[in-house]
Design a protein around this motif. Structure first.
Motif, short mmCIF file in Angstrom:
data_model
loop_
_atom_site.label_atom_id
_atom_site.label_comp_id
_atom_site.label_asym_id
_atom_site.label_seq_id
_atom_site.Cartn_x
_atom_site.Cartn_y
_atom_site.Cartn_z
N SER A 62 -2.07 8.57 10.50
CA SER A 62 -1.61 9.32 9.17
C SER A 62 -2.91 9.75 8.43
O SER A 62 -2.87 8.27 7.86
CB SER A 62 -0.75 7.98 8.34
OG SER A 62 -0.59 8.77 7.44
N ALA A 78 -17.92 10.44 2.43
CA ALA A 78 -17.31 9.75 3.72
C ALA A 78 -15.82 9.99 4.66
O ALA A 78 -16.06 10.17 5.27
CB ALA A 78 -18.49 8.27 4.25
N GLY A 101 0.94 3.76 2.24
CA GLY A 101 0.86 3.81 3.59
C GLY A 101 2.46 3.79 4.81
O GLY A 101 2.91 4.38 3.66
N TYR A 102 2.61 3.35 6.22
CA TYR A 102 3.77 3.79 6.40
C TYR A 102 4.64 2.48 6.97
O TYR A 102 3.87 1.74 6.52
CB TYR A 102 3.89 5.12 7.70
CG TYR A 102 2.83 4.87 8.65
CD1 TYR A 102 2.54 3.36 9.21
CD2 TYR A 102 2.35 5.95 9.53
CE1 TYR A 102 0.64 3.56 10.05
CE2 TYR A 102 1.43 6.16 10.24
CZ TYR A 102 0.95 4.65 10.63
OH TYR A 102 0.22 4.21 11.60
N PHE A 153 0.82 -1.20 0.25
CA PHE A 153 -0.43 0.04 -0.24
C PHE A 153 0.68 1.37 0.11
O PHE A 153 1.14 1.75 0.97
CB PHE A 153 -0.39 0.05 0.94
CG PHE A 153 -1.44 0.93 0.99
CD1 PHE A 153 -2.45 1.47 0.09
CD2 PHE A 153 -2.21 2.23 2.62
CE1 PHE A 153 -3.84 2.35 -0.08
CE2 PHE A 153 -3.10 2.57 3.09
CZ PHE A 153 -4.06 3.43 1.59
N GLY A 213 -5.99 2.34 7.27
CA GLY A 213 -5.63 2.10 5.72
C GLY A 213 -5.52 0.72 6.00
O GLY A 213 -6.18 -0.45 5.96
N SER A 214 -4.49 -0.08 5.16
CA SER A 214 -4.60 -1.53 5.13
C SER A 214 -3.46 -2.03 6.21
O SER A 214 -3.22 -3.19 6.88
CB SER A 214 -3.23 -1.08 3.70
OG SER A 214 -2.00 -1.43 3.84
N THR A 269 -0.97 -1.16 8.84
CA THR A 269 0.06 -1.23 9.36
C THR A 269 0.29 -1.09 10.91
O THR A 269 0.72 -2.19 11.80
CB THR A 269 1.08 -0.24 8.67
OG1 THR A 269 0.26 -0.39 7.18
CG2 THR A 269 2.16 -0.16 9.27
N GLU A 316 -12.08 2.51 9.90
CA GLU A 316 -11.35 2.80 7.87
C GLU A 316 -12.91 3.24 7.01
O GLU A 316 -13.53 2.46 6.92
CB GLU A 316 -10.45 1.85 7.63
CG GLU A 316 -9.87 1.60 6.22
CD GLU A 316 -9.50 3.20 5.24
OE1 GLU A 316 -8.82 3.26 6.40
OE2 GLU A 316 -9.92 3.44 4.42
N ILE A 343 -11.72 12.05 3.88
CA ILE A 343 -11.90 13.78 4.50
C ILE A 343 -11.34 13.80 2.52
O ILE A 343 -11.35 14.09 2.33
CB ILE A 343 -10.12 13.30 4.83
CG1 ILE A 343 -10.31 12.59 6.51
CG2 ILE A 343 -9.51 14.97 5.41
CD1 ILE A 343 -11.56 13.29 7.19
N SER A 397 -16.14 3.74 10.69
CA SER A 397 -16.01 3.89 9.27
C SER A 397 -15.11 5.55 9.38
O SER A 397 -13.66 5.55 9.10
CB SER A 397 -17.29 3.58 8.34
OG SER A 397 -16.31 3.83 7.58
N ASP A 398 -16.13 5.89 8.89
CA ASP A 398 -15.61 7.68 9.10
C ASP A 398 -14.98 8.37 10.35
O ASP A 398 -15.66 8.31 11.85
CB ASP A 398 -16.69 8.09 8.71
CG ASP A 398 -16.25 10.01 8.48
OD1 ASP A 398 -15.36 10.00 8.42
OD2 ASP A 398 -17.49 10.55 7.84
N ALA A 399 -13.56 8.81 10.42
CA ALA A 399 -13.11 8.71 11.97
C ALA A 399 -13.82 10.09 12.72
O ALA A 399 -13.53 10.52 13.55
CB ALA A 399 -12.09 9.12 11.60
C1 LIG Z 1 -2.56 7.58 4.48
S1 LIG Z 1 -3.44 6.52 4.42
C2 LIG Z 1 -3.05 5.34 5.60
C3 LIG Z 1 -2.41 4.53 5.83
C4 LIG Z 1 -1.78 3.02 6.53
N1 LIG Z 1 -1.04 3.52 7.83
C5 LIG Z 1 -1.57 2.67 6.12
O1 LIG Z 1 -0.14 2.03 6.74
O2 LIG Z 1 -2.19 0.84 5.73
C6 LIG Z 1 -4.94 7.48 5.43
C7 LIG Z 1 -6.65 6.41 5.06
O3 LIG Z 1 -7.97 7.04 5.21
C8 LIG Z 1 -8.95 6.23 5.23
N2 LIG Z 1 -9.85 7.54 5.53
C9 LIG Z 1 -9.89 8.67 4.25
N3 LIG Z 1 -10.97 9.53 5.19
C10 LIG Z 1 -11.11 8.12 6.49
C11 LIG Z 1 -12.61 8.83 7.35
N4 LIG Z 1 -13.15 9.95 7.51
N5 LIG Z 1 -12.42 7.85 8.06
C12 LIG Z 1 -11.64 6.83 8.32
N6 LIG Z 1 -10.19 6.25 6.78
C13 LIG Z 1 -11.08 7.57 5.98
C14 LIG Z 1 -8.14 6.71 3.49
O4 LIG Z 1 -8.89 5.30 2.52
C15 LIG Z 1 -6.57 6.15 4.05
O5 LIG Z 1 -6.52 3.96 3.82
#
Ligand SMILES: C[S@@+](CC[C@H](N)C(=O)[O-])C[C@H]1O[C@@H](n2cnc3c(N)ncnc32)[C@H](O)[C@@H]1O
Length: 413
Positions: A254, A289, A43-44, A40, A68-69, A71, A87, A291, A236-238
């Motif tokens: 992240s 939904a 990801g970090y 991904f 995310g995925s 991590t 997520e 960001i 789901s939505d943070a």
């Molecule tokens: C930078 S990625 C995170 C990656 C994660 N740290 C990893 O290593 O897999 C940001 C994630 O935020 C999710 N995202 C976007 N808007 C969101 C929301 N409103 N609520 C929750 N997750 C959201 C995206 O689908 C994405 O998977």
């Protein structure tokens, strides 16, 4: 980075401790068992999470609001912790569940032999195509995502996975899902719009799935026993995170960067193939939904953003110069969305909880957007004391100018 000239009055202490640059990117995970199951790019590194857990050994309840995925959840589980996560993308949330919860169940039920034997079936090519009215076939008919016959074979492969016992099924389905884009005509970048040209040809699907299955079997055999915690999806939505009980001690996350990555649309083949959405049109609901980190997220259906003076200053400059009015609208919406997340996370955190937030700044139409500073300012309005902003690595904007990736360190007050 100069953190002495911040745009806001939030209490910020500067820190110049440089964390190894590799911690901010996914690269290391490509060599780590189980983490590598879904490469991904957004990801970090699992090592970033491990280093945070080492720094706060007293922390017991961990949260990643942008899972995310998975991590964070997988690295936490490898250190014996359960991890709450939210997520918005159901496919990514499922990937996290498979890499942690399903992988642990697979390890305790000797699943690796079965994964290897399915791999053999794929190598022999004994996978009947399924050419039904499936959403993936429909989408492929319209948009030619795949070379001829590949979508039908992908569905045949998924059908074969469904015959596996429950401890193996989702791992096998993930092996198919992660093979879809490399076997397609598409390139996954911030979106899934570009077709291959000059890039390698699509990989043959079935041998690719077989390789994934063998890798998964190997990882289960050698590392499955290291998973000693659970990934618990709490929303789901943070922005709408439910109040958690027990309260959280440590948040490692992240969020989306302000760079236009279309987090749901760039996984549309997987979402369609696995049945998470019945039609490409359903991506719209996910987009609302998500960001608002790209102009595609801007829609009249969104609530008006909360105004923040420091954000207005940048957005007004963009009102003057941006070629698309959705750019300043996105800036206003992004920080308003993230402020809601800061409030929701604060409600679920115990006093003195630590929040480590990985983020990078951006530039649009020549206007620098100090995302880290504005995010820190928004979080400070919601009960977070900003302890420091630490550089992780430098990056480049589309126009070649230098940008940074940082870790914001905050404490719940
Ligand atoms: C930078 S990625 C995170 C990656 C994660 N740290 C990893 O290593 O897999 C940001 C994630 O935020 C999710 N995202 C976007 N808007 C969101 C929301 N409103 N609520 C929750 N997750 C959201 C995206 O689908 C994405 O998977």
């Amino acid at each position: 980075m100069n953190t002495t000239q911040l745009l806001f009055d939030a209490p910020v202490a500067t820190s110049h401790k440089t964390i190894a640059r590799r911690l901010g990117v996914f690269d290391d995970n490509r060599r780590k068992p189980i983490h590598r199951w879904y490469p991904f790019v957004e990801g970090y590194s699992a090592d970033l999470v491990a280093s945070a857990l080492g720094e706060f050994p007293e922390a017991q309840v961990i949260l990643d609001p942008f899972g995310g995925s998975g991590t964070t959840a997988l690295a936490a589980a490898e250190h014996g912790y359960d991890c709450y996560f939210s997520e918005v993308n159901p496919y990514l949330a499922w990937v996290a569940d498979v890499k942690v919860n399903k992988a642990r169940a697979a390890a305790s039920s000797n699943a690796s032999a079965e994964l290897t034997s399915i791999a053999t079936a794929f190598v022999r090519g004994s996978v009947p195509p399924v050419d039904s009215e499936h959403p993936l076939i429909e989408a492929d008919r319209r948009r030619r995502f795949f070379p001829d016959g590949v979508a039908a074979h992908a569905l045949g492969a998924l059908q074969l996975c469904d015959d596996c016992r429950p401890e193996v099924r989702d791992l096998a389905r993930l092996a198919v899902a992660t093979s879809l884009i490399p076997a397609s005509n598409m390139i996954r970048r911030t979106d899934l719009r570009k077709r291959r040209s000059g890039d390698p040809d699509p990989a043959p699907l079935l041998p690719l799935i077989a390789k994934q299955l063998r890798d998964f079997a190997h990882d289960i055999e050698t590392a499955g026993h290291t998973i000693d915690g659970q990934a618990v999806r709490v929303g789901s939505d943070a922005r709408l995170l439910p109040e958690l009980n027990p309260l959280v001690d440590l948040i490692i996350t992240s969020p989306p960067y302000l760079n236009g990555t279309n987090y749901c649309r760039n996984t549309k083949l997987e979402l369609l193939a696995l049945g998470f959405i019945p039609d490409e049109r359903n991506l719209m609901d996910l987009r609302l939904a998500t960001i608002a980190a790209g102009i595609n997220n801007i829609s009249k259906k969104r609530e008006d953003p909360t105004v923040m003076p420091a954000v207005e200053e940048i957005a007004c400059r963009l009102d003057e110069v941006a070629y698309d009015p959705r750019i300043p609208a996105m800036i206003r919406m992004y920080f308003s969305d993230m402020r809601q997340v800061a409030a929701a996370v604060r409600r679920s955190s115990r006093p003195a909880a630590t929040w480590l937030l990985d983020i990078g700044d951006s530039r649009f139409c020549g206007v620098h957007v100090p995302t880290h500073e504005l995010l820190a300012a928004a979080a400070a309005l919601e009960g977070w004391f900003v302890e420091g902003i630490e550089p992780l690595r430098s990056r480049r904007s589309y126009d070649g100018s230098e940008l940074a990736q940082v870790l914001i360190r905050m404490r719940a007050v």
